[in-house]
Design a protein around this motif. Structure first.
Motif, PDB file in Angstrom:
ATOM      1  N   THR A 109      -3.149 -35.106  19.394  1.00 20.71           N
ATOM      2  CA  THR A 109      -2.234 -34.002  19.090  1.00 20.71           C
ATOM      3  C   THR A 109      -0.815 -34.381  19.519  1.00 20.71           C
ATOM      4  OG1 THR A 109      -2.343 -32.917  21.215  1.00 20.71           O
ATOM      5  CG2 THR A 109      -4.143 -32.474  19.700  1.00 20.71           C
ATOM      6  N   ASN A 110       0.119 -33.469  19.324  1.00 23.64           N
ATOM      7  CA  ASN A 110       1.505 -33.768  19.737  1.00 23.64           C
ATOM      8  C   ASN A 110       1.878 -33.011  21.003  1.00 23.64           C
ATOM      9  OD1 ASN A 110       1.956 -31.149  19.027  1.00 23.64           O
ATOM     10  ND2 ASN A 110       3.394 -31.592  17.377  1.00 23.64           N
ATOM     11  N   PRO A 169      -2.825 -23.800  22.423  1.00 22.91           N
ATOM     12  CA  PRO A 169      -4.087 -23.241  21.920  1.00 22.91           C
ATOM     13  C   PRO A 169      -4.333 -23.645  20.468  1.00 22.91           C
ATOM     14  CG  PRO A 169      -2.833 -21.577  23.088  1.00 22.91           C
ATOM     15  CD  PRO A 169      -1.959 -22.782  22.993  1.00 22.91           C
ATOM     16  N   PHE A 170      -3.233 -23.868  19.738  1.00 24.50           N
ATOM     17  CA  PHE A 170      -3.349 -24.325  18.357  1.00 24.50           C
ATOM     18  C   PHE A 170      -4.283 -25.525  18.280  1.00 24.50           C
ATOM     19  CE2 PHE A 170      -1.912 -27.285  15.080  1.00 24.50           C
ATOM     20  CZ  PHE A 170      -1.907 -26.489  13.946  1.00 24.50           C
ATOM     21  N   TRP A 171      -4.092 -26.439  19.207  1.00 25.85           N
ATOM     22  CA  TRP A 171      -4.866 -27.682  19.155  1.00 25.85           C
ATOM     23  C   TRP A 171      -6.315 -27.463  19.566  1.00 25.85           C
ATOM     24  CZ3 TRP A 171      -2.951 -30.863  16.060  1.00 25.85           C
ATOM     25  CH2 TRP A 171      -1.564 -31.067  15.966  1.00 25.85           C
ATOM     26  N   ASP A 172      -6.558 -26.422  20.336  1.00 26.20           N
ATOM     27  CA  ASP A 172      -7.950 -26.123  20.656  1.00 26.20           C
ATOM     28  C   ASP A 172      -8.687 -25.661  19.410  1.00 26.20           C
ATOM     29  OD1 ASP A 172      -7.628 -26.708  23.384  1.00 26.20           O
ATOM     30  OD2 ASP A 172      -6.680 -24.763  23.671  1.00 26.20           O
ATOM     31  N   LEU A 173      -7.969 -24.931  18.566  1.00 30.90           N
ATOM     32  CA  LEU A 173      -8.576 -24.479  17.303  1.00 30.90           C
ATOM     33  C   LEU A 173      -8.864 -25.682  16.409  1.00 30.90           C
ATOM     34  CD1 LEU A 173      -6.346 -21.347  16.676  1.00 30.90           C
ATOM     35  CD2 LEU A 173      -8.713 -21.392  17.475  1.00 30.90           C
ATOM     36  N   GLN A 214      -1.130 -17.013  17.620  1.00 31.51           N
ATOM     37  CA  GLN A 214      -1.374 -16.622  19.008  1.00 31.51           C
ATOM     38  C   GLN A 214      -1.831 -15.163  19.056  1.00 31.51           C
ATOM     39  OE1 GLN A 214       1.399 -17.458  22.071  1.00 31.51           O
ATOM     40  NE2 GLN A 214       0.927 -19.647  22.014  1.00 31.51           N
ATOM     41  N   ASP A 215      -2.713 -14.883  20.009  1.00 27.54           N
ATOM     42  CA  ASP A 215      -3.289 -13.548  20.096  1.00 27.54           C
ATOM     43  C   ASP A 215      -2.233 -12.457  20.163  1.00 27.54           C
ATOM     44  OD1 ASP A 215      -5.813 -14.409  19.876  1.00 27.54           O
ATOM     45  OD2 ASP A 215      -6.275 -14.378  22.023  1.00 27.54           O
ATOM     46  N   ALA A 216      -1.175 -12.727  20.937  1.00 26.83           N
ATOM     47  CA  ALA A 216      -0.148 -11.699  21.083  1.00 26.83           C
ATOM     48  C   ALA A 216       0.478 -11.364  19.733  1.00 26.83           C
ATOM     49  CB  ALA A 216       0.928 -12.164  22.057  1.00 26.83           C
ATOM     50  N   LEU A 217       0.605 -12.390  18.883  1.00 28.23           N
ATOM     51  CA  LEU A 217       1.166 -12.160  17.553  1.00 28.23           C
ATOM     52  C   LEU A 217       0.185 -11.368  16.688  1.00 28.23           C
ATOM     53  CD1 LEU A 217       3.197 -12.575  15.263  1.00 28.23           C
ATOM     54  CD2 LEU A 217       2.240 -14.859  14.910  1.00 28.23           C
ATOM     55  N   SER A 272      -0.824 -18.802   8.784  1.00 26.44           N
ATOM     56  CA  SER A 272      -1.761 -19.604   9.568  1.00 26.44           C
ATOM     57  C   SER A 272      -2.069 -20.876   8.807  1.00 26.44           C
ATOM     58  CB  SER A 272      -3.053 -18.834   9.823  1.00 26.44           C
ATOM     59  OG  SER A 272      -4.008 -19.725  10.368  1.00 26.44           O
ATOM     60  N   GLN A 273      -2.004 -21.961   9.534  1.00 23.30           N
ATOM     61  CA  GLN A 273      -2.346 -23.240   8.905  1.00 23.30           C
ATOM     62  C   GLN A 273      -3.847 -23.476   8.961  1.00 23.30           C
ATOM     63  OE1 GLN A 273       0.636 -26.376  10.026  1.00 23.30           O
ATOM     64  NE2 GLN A 273       0.877 -25.003  11.763  1.00 23.30           N
ATOM     65  N   GLN A 274      -4.578 -22.497   9.490  1.00 23.01           N
ATOM     66  CA  GLN A 274      -6.019 -22.635   9.676  1.00 23.01           C
ATOM     67  C   GLN A 274      -6.328 -23.941  10.394  1.00 23.01           C
ATOM     68  OE1 GLN A 274      -8.313 -20.613   6.413  1.00 23.01           O
ATOM     69  NE2 GLN A 274      -6.697 -21.556   5.192  1.00 23.01           N
ATOM     70  N   PRO A 275      -5.914 -24.022  11.613  1.00 19.37           N
ATOM     71  CA  PRO A 275      -5.966 -25.304  12.333  1.00 19.37           C
ATOM     72  C   PRO A 275      -7.331 -25.972  12.323  1.00 19.37           C
ATOM     73  CG  PRO A 275      -5.286 -23.479  13.773  1.00 19.37           C
ATOM     74  CD  PRO A 275      -5.315 -22.966  12.386  1.00 19.37           C
ATOM     75  N   TRP A 276      -8.368 -25.152  12.357  1.00 26.93           N
ATOM     76  CA  TRP A 276      -9.704 -25.772  12.362  1.00 26.93           C
ATOM     77  C   TRP A 276      -9.896 -26.682  11.165  1.00 26.93           C
ATOM     78  CZ3 TRP A 276      -8.570 -20.658  13.183  1.00 26.93           C
ATOM     79  CH2 TRP A 276      -8.524 -19.829  12.044  1.00 26.93           C
TER      80      TRP A 276
END
Lengths: 337, 502, 347
Positions: free
Chosen positions: C42-43, C47-51, C273-276, C290-294
């Protein structure tokens, strides 16, 4: 207020006035509120490091302590569901313990402060990341979040640590300012009104001289490091509630440099023995003000560090110049008598 | 003989003004070739200022400065060196991590395209070292040399710049007796080689021994000259202070009281294999004599808990104590005015008030809070009792004279009314007037029942002040001399390790 | 003295012990690396990367290949160090999100010579990577611009927040937003022309929108929040805040809430993000892309597996579709995200 503090206060007023002249929204209640809030957060850390710098030491681990405290707090609240009051106390104890370890390593094991706290910087950062598997955590619950116990208590803590108190219709005082006020007054009293404060100045100026006068210099140094880590711990809690989100790898990163910069700009000498709490608090405000002004005046964000560096350099140069000038005057006067 | 020729160096009507201060007023000085001229005067009499002007450190405001009748005007030290005038600093300016040759040619390294030409400098250096009587390999590191030899290196360095006039500022202040003797021989040698020397010292005994002529300064003006046959201790003191000091060491012998300090077989970390035992009584002034490095300072530091003892027992008033830090020693009723006032005695950047009260803050505290009135009172009493000359209590101690600094150190301790006062070189670098005041104070305190233990390298001081002298040699007490046994010869004999004939 | 010292050491150890015991036990970092043939780099940490990692795990099982996941914390330097380590281990394939595509090109070429290199999330078009798996960030930016238009049908002043603009994806997103709002013609992803990074008050004839400024924060969340606060102070007419990096929209939402301007200033964001998501649900934010990270993780592993099996990619850009999330589909999306987050956390 001594000359140095007066000088830095002048700088604060000057930047304030210039920004206010160039952008009329700058002095809005809302902006002042924000400025006070951020200044308070950073000033709390800076007060801590001022103690260490006064003893002639340095603490590079502040940012990591801020990060670790924030992480451990959020972890306890979010993952463990520990009672919030207890969680706060645990994190405070942890920051005290960190300071104690620093102090003991520096005085008893005689390792240089730079090395001890540099290693601390690395260790606490990775400890926080390891604890959370590098997951971002928020200490404050979202409505939909079921991971939290004690939601009500946490929300009231949030009100304490990052709440607002209405002063007028438009102006609300951010609570971190009250923390700064209390801690700042306590720190200033400790430094200027207690024998231990005097001991800190004495040992910062001449450690052997202080020891020969019967001062337990080791204990005083340990106290300084404990105070420093404790203040970083308080700042960590304040940051965690302010940002509502703790990123183990990034929260607090490089904050030690802001803190040291504020201490130096506020009149502390890295050689030790000199410093004023008021000066450091004002200097922390100057640094935040510079950031705010850069945004207000629409200066490119890429120039921030450059402007900050130049202001600190000029401030310290002016101070050094003044000091040399007054030393010459005093020396000349002495010859007279 | 020298008077017939024109002076090598001459100043006339020299004035120097600092903002608000008249440092020198219409000062005159003559120096002939091959002459040792002693320049004496109390601290603040203008000796240092004149010396700095002569060596090009700072310019004069007005007046003439002639070298071989040619007016000169030095802009910096380099100009003065070029004219053959070199200053040997009190604090030596050598690089400890470089060898002898490198130090002598420091800043003037013969080089080619920026690279060292190492071969020649060792031969050259050896030549100059020989002239000052140093027969050492030129690759010896300066840091490994004792202070006396370092000083000779400094002189060799000046000679290598073709110096004709050497200005020596208190050269013997940190030398032992033997080192001092070596230095004197070198000075005599240099005089024979035609080098002229301006010798600044507080030690009138030395001046008497060395000087061909004495010039005395007082308050920035010439106070008088003494020719070789006029030089005497009394004459010099009279000119310096402007009045007679009939009794310099004003001692009355008190009958000693109970034992205050009782030390048995303690060993210091510096000399772990020798044991020291001694007893000091109330009302007694005991001097510790010996050469530098004999373990005198280390003994005081061990008693005071700076470097805790390795073995043996220390009793204060019969009670066993184990001082692990000065704090412990102070609690037991000891006080130490250390040898190095600037490093150990005072916190220089702090004020008179802060320094004078530093040791008694704890006693006067109000639940941890500073007791400002008590602090003020301690400082005021010190200033009054010891006649400390300071414009006000908030004066930073860095700007006070050595004598006044020492008085503040003493004042700090007297506030605690210790039972044992230890003084390490109590009058080093202090002018005659202040010296006498400190002697009077010691006498007064002993009269009040305080036990006083002092270390001194000044023979006159030990002879004049001690009720009893302990002479140390290589970490042990080589002998004890009662007041009636005290003599320069006896002390030197014990100090160099020769037992006294029975 | 010694005993006191010992006590402290004991305290320190017990603290470490407490931390260790209370830590969940099933976390062993990466999969057994001995069987990992490929790596996912990752860069940064987010949390994005966890997805994304969740997608990696799904694909690992589905395609039967081990994959290490690495998250460098210190930008270019750390990323380089990690990739060098992977090469030294003899890793067969790497999917990376370059921190600074342009300047890392020589290094990426070096990696490409020693391993099968693909880029994901952010591209390095000048490098010899085999394929880029990612969102068409320009298109996604335009979609975000459309969200802004929905949020502000009457037009108004818009300000953009982003971590840093050195990253190509950040610049493409930003340009997409700008072009959409100013009704510029659609550009080709490979040849997007960028407005100056410090351009202020961008507007165009006939457009109802003005893009006031783009403020960067270098991934400092405190800075991101104070940037948003300062914008509220400086621009009293700002109508919409656009956050291009995952933490930007929540920072904007916080700042707006605290300034009591909820509803007055809209928020459109990127990522999830959840807050969003909560804010979208509550109506405090308009929507997000959403880029649908998964999908990133999944597609990266699939692509590397194919390459190692000898199937070369047909094009140099493998597009992962993005999803526009608004109030209409928020519940469904959030449920999916939670499922993925659970899976990713087991990592």
């Amino acid at each position: 207020m001594n000359k140095n503090t007066l000088g830095i206060f002048g700088l604060l007023v000057a930047i304030f006035a210039i920004t206010a002249l160039l952008n009329d929204k700058f002095i809005s209640a809302y902006n002042m509120q924000n400025l006070i809030k951020w200044s308070s957060l950073y000033a709390v850390m800076s007060i801590g490091v001022a103690f260490v710098i006064i003893t002639g030491g340095i603490d590079l681990s502040i940012g990591s302590v801020v990060g670790l405290v924030a992480v451990v707090l959020a972890y306890q609240l979010k993952v463990k569901g520990i009672d919030p009051g207890q969680a706060i106390i645990t994190t405070m104890c942890m920051s005290l313990l960190i300071g104690l370890i620093h102090g003991l390593l520096i005085t008893k094991a005689k390792i240089q402060p730079f090395v001890v706290t540099l290693c601390g910087l690395l260790i606490y950062r990775s400890l926080g990341r390891w604890l959370t598997d590098n997951q971002s955590l928020g200490p404050v619950p979202l409505e939909d979040d079921k991971g939290y116990a004690n939601i009500d208590t946490i929300n009231s803590l949030d009100q304490i640590f990052s709440g607002k108190i209405a002063i007028t219709d438009s102006f609300n005082l951010p609570t971190p300012a009250l923390f700064l006020l209390a801690l700042g007054i306590a720190a200033a009293l400790f430094l200027n009104r207690t024998i231990w404060g005097r001991y800190l100045f004495a040992l910062g100026n001449n450690e052997d001289g202080a020891r020969y006068s019967g001062i337990n210099t080791d204990n005083m140094k340990i106290i300084a490091y404990v105070i420093c880590s404790f203040m970083a711990g308080i700042a960590g809690i304040l940051f965690a509630f302010e940002l509502d989100s703790v990123q183990p790898a990034q929260t607090g990163e490089f904050y030690e440099l802001y803190a040291i910069a504020a201490a130096v700009l506020g009149g502390c000498s890295l050689r030790g023995g000199v410093g004023s709490i008021l000066g450091v608090v004002i200097a922390a405000a100057v640094i935040r003000l510079i950031y705010n002004s850069i945004n207000m005046l629409g200066i490119s964000t890429h120039l921030e560090f450059g402007i900050l560096g130049i202001v600190i350099l000029l401030g310290v140069m002016a101070d050094e110049f003044l000091k040399r000038y007054s030393a010459q005057r005093a020396a000349a006067k002495q010859k007279e008598s | 003989m020298a008077e017939a020729r024109t002076p090598l160096l001459e100043v006339r009507g020299l004035c120097k003004q600092f903002p608000g201060v008249r440092a020198l007023h219409e000062v005159a000085l003559e120096l002939h070739q091959g002459e040792v001229l002693a320049l004496i005067g109390e601290n603040g009499a203008g000796k240092s200022t004149l010396m700095k002007i002569l060596a090009g450190v700072q310019p004069a405001d007005s007046g003439e400065y002639l070298i071989e009748s040619e007016p000169v005007r030095f802009q910096n030290v380099r100009d003065a060196m070029a004219a053959g005038v070199a200053l040997i600093h009190q604090e030596l300016n050598l690089a400890a991590n470089l060898d002898l040759a490198a130090n002598i040619f420091l800043g003037r390294e013969p080089n080619q395209f920026g690279f060292f030409q190492n071969k020649n400098i060792h031969n050259e250096a050896a030549k100059f070292l020989k002239r000052v009587g140093l027969d050492l390999p030129t690759d010896t590191l300066v840091g490994n040399l004792p202070i006396g030899k370092q000083q000779l290196v400094e002189i060799a360095k000046a000679l290598s710049c073709d110096a004709r006039v050497l200005i020596m500022d208190e050269p013997t202040s940190s030398l032992s007796q033997t080192e001092t003797e070596t230095l004197f021989e070198v000075v005599h040698d240099l005089r024979r080689q035609g080098i002229s020397i301006i010798y600044i010292s507080h030690r009138l005994g030395e001046v008497k021994e060395l000087a061909d002529r004495v010039t005395v300064f007082r308050d920035g003006e010439n106070a008088g000259d003494l020719a070789k046959d006029e030089i005497s201790h009394d004459a010099m003191v009279r000119l310096m202070v402007g009045r007679d000091l009939s009794e310099f060491y004003d001692r009355q012998i008190h009958s000693p009281g109970k034992v205050v300090l009782d030390v048995e077989q303690i060993r210091t970390p510096e000399h772990p294999n020798t044991e020291v035992s001694l007893k000091i009584h109330a009302g007694e002034i005991v001097g510790i004599a010996g050469l530098v490095g004999a373990g005198r300072t280390e003994l005081l530091q061990t008693l005071f808990g700076v470097t805790p003892a390795l073995g043996g027992t220390i009793r204060m008033n019969g009670e066993l104590i184990r001082p692990q830090s000065p704090r412990d020693a102070i609690a037991a009723g000891m006080a130490l005015a250390p040898e190095d006032r600037k490093l150990h005695g005072l916190v220089l950047p702090m004020t008179v008030r802060e320094n004078a009260s530093l040791a008694s803050l704890k006693r006067d505290q109000n639940k941890g809070l500073l007791n400002f009135p008590a602090e003020e009172a301690v400082a005021e009493e010190a200033v009054e009792q010891l006649q400390i000359k300071t414009p006000h209590l908030e004066q930073v101690t860095r700007f006070l004279s050595g004598g006044n600094q020492q008085k503040i150190v003493l004042g700090k301790w007297l506030a605690l009314t210790p039972q044992l006062l230890m003084l390490d070189e109590p009058t080093r670098g202090i002018d005659v007037g202040a010296k006498r005041e400190i002697y009077r104070l010691m006498e007064k305190l002993a009269g009040e029942g305080m036990a006083i233990l002092f270390v001194s390298s000044e023979m006159e001081e030990v002879l004049g002040m001690a009720d009893r002298a302990l002479v140390m040699h290589e970490g042990r007490i080589a002998g004890e001399l009662a007041r009636n046994e005290l003599s320069e010869q006896a002390i030197m004999q014990l100090a160099t390790g020769t037992p006294l004939a029975a | 003295m010694k005993t006191r010292f010992l006590i402290v050491i004991m305290c320190a150890l017990s603290l470490a012990g407490w931390v260790g015991c209370s830590k969940k036990t099933d976390s062993e970092g990466d999969n057994d690396s001995s069987e990992a043939r490929i790596a996912y780099v990752t860069n940064g940490v987010d949390p994005f990367w966890d997805l994304c990692a969740a997608g990696v795990r799904i694909a690992e099982k589905e395609f039967g290949i081990g994959c290490e996941v690495h998250m460098p914390t210190k930008g270019v330097v750390d990323q380089k160090r990690i990739m060098e380590g992977l090469l030294a281990k003899g890793i067969e394939g790497i999917a990376v999100s370059p921190v600074d595509a342009e300047n890392q090109t020589p290094f990426l070429n070096e990696v490409a010579e020693n391993s099968k290199l693909i880029t994901q999330d952010a591209d390095a078009p000048k490098s010899k990577r085999l394929v880029y798996i990612g969102t068409n960030n320009y298109k996604a930016g335009r979609a975000l611009g459309k969200l802004v238009k929905e949020a502000l049908p009457e037009g108004g002043e818009v300000i953009i927040f982003v971590g840093r603009l050195e990253q190509l994806n950040a610049r493409q997103r930003r340009q997409g937003v700008i072009d959409e709002l100013l009704d510029k013609p659609e550009q080709e992803l490979s040849s997007v022309k960028f407005d100056a990074v410090d351009a202020k008050n961008l507007t165009a004839e006939g457009s109802k929108y003005t893009i006031l400024d783009t403020r960067t924060d270098n991934f400092d969340k405190a800075k991101a929040k104070s940037n948003a606060e300062d914008a509220i102070t400086k621009y009293e007419n700002v109508k919409c805040m656009v956050g291009l990096f995952a933490y930007n929209p929540p920072a904007c939402i916080d700042a707006i809430k605290e300034a009591n301007k909820a509803g007055e200033i809209k928020v459109c964001g990127f990522d999830e993000q959840d807050a969003l998501l909560q804010a979208i649900k509550d109506g405090n934010a308009h929507g997000t892309i959403s880029q649908q990270p998964w999908e990133y993780g999944y597609e990266s592993v699939k692509m590397l597996k194919n390459i190692l099996d000898g199937k070369q990619p047909e094009t140099s850009f493998h597009e992962v579709p993005f999803l526009v999330v608004t109030k209409d589909n928020i519940d469904e999306f959030w449920a999916k995200k939670k499922e993925m987050a659970e899976l990713g956390k087991q990592d």
